[in-house]
Enzyme design. Structure first.
Site, short mmCIF file in Angstrom:
data_model
loop_
_atom_site.label_atom_id
_atom_site.label_comp_id
_atom_site.label_asym_id
_atom_site.label_seq_id
_atom_site.Cartn_x
_atom_site.Cartn_y
_atom_site.Cartn_z
N CYS A 26 0.84 -1.19 0.00
CA CYS A 26 0.00 0.00 0.00
C CYS A 26 0.88 1.26 0.00
O CYS A 26 1.86 1.32 0.72
CB CYS A 26 -0.93 -0.01 1.21
SG CYS A 26 -2.13 -1.35 1.16
N HIS A 70 -7.13 -4.77 6.49
CA HIS A 70 -6.26 -4.07 7.43
C HIS A 70 -5.33 -5.07 8.11
O HIS A 70 -5.60 -6.27 8.15
CB HIS A 70 -7.10 -3.33 8.46
CG HIS A 70 -7.81 -2.15 7.88
ND1 HIS A 70 -8.59 -1.30 8.64
CD2 HIS A 70 -7.86 -1.66 6.62
CE1 HIS A 70 -9.07 -0.35 7.87
NE2 HIS A 70 -8.65 -0.55 6.64
N GLU A 72 -4.53 -5.72 11.24
CA GLU A 72 -5.04 -6.51 12.36
C GLU A 72 -6.03 -7.58 11.89
O GLU A 72 -6.07 -8.69 12.43
CB GLU A 72 -5.66 -5.62 13.46
CG GLU A 72 -6.82 -4.75 13.03
CD GLU A 72 -6.44 -3.41 12.44
OE1 GLU A 72 -7.07 -2.41 12.84
OE2 GLU A 72 -5.55 -3.34 11.59
N CYS A 98 -9.56 0.79 13.26
CA CYS A 98 -10.78 1.43 12.80
C CYS A 98 -11.97 0.76 13.49
O CYS A 98 -11.81 -0.26 14.15
CB CYS A 98 -10.90 1.32 11.28
SG CYS A 98 -11.27 -0.36 10.69
N CYS A 101 -12.47 -3.05 12.36
CA CYS A 101 -11.49 -3.98 12.93
C CYS A 101 -11.64 -4.11 14.44
O CYS A 101 -11.34 -5.16 15.00
CB CYS A 101 -10.07 -3.55 12.56
SG CYS A 101 -9.71 -3.83 10.81
#
Length: 143
Positions: A26, A70, A72, A98, A101
């Site tokens: 990313c 993500h 996690e 977030c 998550c």
């Protein structure tokens, strides 16, 4: 905050998560996660596309594609595919979770989250706090 010895370990695990995040393809943000249980690393993850998809996380306009996982979530999913369990574990992550998550973290049985940067939206942290999960913010990762 934890005692001096625990703080040393917390910083070391966060530095490992930081290194792991560098594996992400990313461009906008590289996030790494490590899950530790009984003083053993049981999983790791970084943000990126699902298996079998191109490693491009952003679209032509530079926005993150909706299906990017993500860090996690990847770490928790890796545990789910193993014989391990996150119950009672600590999640070390370079960016606070977030709201999506945070639900996974709670349901996975993780009891503590240690992070080194705050995400733009605090609702994930608010949810985890409400769920009784211990939160520790450690900004300075020097030993």
């Amino acid at each position: 905050m934890a005692n001096k010895k625990q703080l040393r370990y917390d910083k070391a695990y966060l530095r490992m998560a930081e290194e792991w995040g560098k594996l992400s393809h990313c461009k906008r943000k590289q996030v790494g996660a490590i899950i530790v249980k009984d003083r053993m690393i049981i999983s790791d993850g970084y943000n990126g596309t699902p298996t079998g998809f191109d490693n491009y996380c952003e679209d032509d306009e530079g926005y993150t594609k909706w299906y990017v996982l993500h860090a996690e979530a990847n770490a928790i999913l890796k545990v789910a595919a193993s014989t391990q369990s996150c119950k009672g574990a600590t999640l070390y992550i370079t960016l606070s979770p977030c709201k999506e998550c945070s639900k996974l973290i709670h349901q996975a049985g993780i009891v503590r989250v240690v992070y080194s940067q705050a995400y733009k939206d605090n609702s994930g942290l608010d949810f985890l706090n409400k769920a009784g999960i211990k939160l520790d913010f450690i900004e300075d990762l020097k030993a």
